[in-house]
Design a protein around this motif. Structure first.
Motif, mmCIF file in Angstrom:
data_model
loop_
_atom_site.group_PDB
_atom_site.id
_atom_site.type_symbol
_atom_site.label_atom_id
_atom_site.label_comp_id
_atom_site.label_asym_id
_atom_site.label_seq_id
_atom_site.Cartn_x
_atom_site.Cartn_y
_atom_site.Cartn_z
ATOM 1 N N LYS A 141 -30.283 61.305 -81.534
ATOM 2 C CA LYS A 141 -31.759 62.103 -80.977
ATOM 3 C C LYS A 141 -30.923 62.918 -80.580
ATOM 4 O O LYS A 141 -29.270 63.242 -80.303
ATOM 5 N N LEU A 142 -31.553 63.893 -80.675
ATOM 6 C CA LEU A 142 -29.916 65.331 -79.808
ATOM 7 C C LEU A 142 -31.349 66.306 -78.366
ATOM 8 O O LEU A 142 -32.461 65.753 -78.728
ATOM 9 N N ASP A 143 -30.676 65.545 -77.267
ATOM 10 C CA ASP A 143 -31.226 66.841 -76.573
ATOM 11 C C ASP A 143 -30.130 67.724 -76.189
ATOM 12 O O ASP A 143 -29.615 68.067 -75.788
ATOM 13 N N ASP B 266 -21.453 64.175 -80.518
ATOM 14 C CA ASP B 266 -21.683 62.511 -79.930
ATOM 15 C C ASP B 266 -22.554 62.269 -79.644
ATOM 16 O O ASP B 266 -23.078 61.048 -79.866
ATOM 17 N N THR B 267 -23.529 62.359 -78.845
ATOM 18 C CA THR B 267 -24.669 62.495 -78.633
ATOM 19 C C THR B 267 -26.065 61.951 -79.926
ATOM 20 O O THR B 267 -26.558 61.289 -79.769
ATOM 21 N N LEU B 268 -25.460 63.152 -80.395
ATOM 22 C CA LEU B 268 -26.175 62.979 -82.134
ATOM 23 C C LEU B 268 -26.873 61.563 -82.796
ATOM 24 O O LEU B 268 -26.722 60.833 -83.027
ATOM 25 N N ARG C 222 -19.923 67.258 -76.454
ATOM 26 C CA ARG C 222 -21.492 65.890 -76.628
ATOM 27 C C ARG C 222 -22.041 65.941 -77.238
ATOM 28 O O ARG C 222 -22.974 65.038 -77.466
ATOM 29 N N LEU C 223 -22.518 67.101 -77.429
ATOM 30 C CA LEU C 223 -24.146 66.947 -78.294
ATOM 31 C C LEU C 223 -23.914 66.188 -79.698
ATOM 32 O O LEU C 223 -24.722 65.647 -79.993
ATOM 33 N N ALA D 47 -24.255 58.711 -81.718
ATOM 34 C CA ALA D 47 -25.004 57.464 -81.023
ATOM 35 C C ALA D 47 -26.382 57.506 -81.501
ATOM 36 O O ALA D 47 -26.655 56.133 -80.771
ATOM 37 N N THR D 48 -27.198 58.496 -81.174
ATOM 38 C CA THR D 48 -28.762 58.134 -80.957
ATOM 39 C C THR D 48 -29.417 58.751 -81.998
ATOM 40 O O THR D 48 -30.370 58.041 -82.017
ATOM 41 N N SER E 286 -23.885 62.149 -90.494
ATOM 42 C CA SER E 286 -23.247 61.555 -89.503
ATOM 43 C C SER E 286 -21.440 61.003 -89.711
ATOM 44 O O SER E 286 -21.095 61.755 -88.939
#
Length: 189
Positions: free
Chosen positions: A168-170, A161-163, A158-159, A165-166, A99
């Protein structure tokens, strides 16, 4: 009392070579992966001299590489009682290491790309209303294609940032983007 030379096991040599090649593929120096791998697999902290002897590297190469690894936060100095020299251990929490690299390197590049695409869009927008039809046509084509690149870069940000932060990846936004790129003429399943 002199410390005996620490020879690499075949497993350590193999992993250090593989990680060296992988790290080099990602744009880092091969020795960064090799040294980190040896530290990661070591049950005890190692000195620069231990690393130099184990990997058959120069003192300068080990020193410069350790400084880079320290800067990235993937290696840290530790104190060993009774020793005056520095010892090192690897960051063992892999997600923390990944990260940090994603945040400091990949995200920085994506943000720079977004800014560049936005500037390019502003420039080409000026030409979309040109009196010359060829200029308008070329500007319109470039505007639409740069817009696609901008959308992809924003999605990438966005991917990440999401990865970050969480952890996890949507993948749904990526799938939607890719499906739009196929256009209406592609067969649907």
């Amino acid at each position: 009392m002199a410390k005996e030379k620490r020879a690499l096991w075949p497993s350590e040599a193999a992993v250090s070579d593989v990680l060296g090649r992988l790290i080099e593929f990602w744009g880092f120096k091969r020795n960064m992966g090799r040294i980190w791998a040896v530290l990661f697999l070591s049950p005890e902290p190692l000195s620069a001299e231990d690393l130099r002897l184990s990997l058959k590297l120069s003192s300068g190469a080990v020193s410069m590489t350790l400084n880079e690894l320290l800067r990235w936060g993937v290696v840290r100095k530790v104190w060993v009682q009774g020793e005056r020299k520095d010892f090192f251990t690897a960051e063992v929490q892999l997600w923390r290491m990944i990260s940090r690299v994603l945040n400091e390197r990949e995200k920085t590049e994506i943000v720079a790309a977004i800014e560049a695409f936005e500037e390019a869009l502003a420039e080409v927008s000026k030409l979309r209303h040109s009196p010359d039809p060829k200029t308008r046509e070329r500007a319109e084509l470039q505007y639409e294609r740069i817009k696609q690149l901008l959308e992809l870069a924003k999605l990438g940000k966005r991917l990440i940032d999401t990865l970050l932060a969480t952890a996890k990846l949507d993948a749904e936004p990526l799938v939607r983007f890719l499906l739009r790129q196929q256009g209406p003429s592609s067969p649907s399943s």
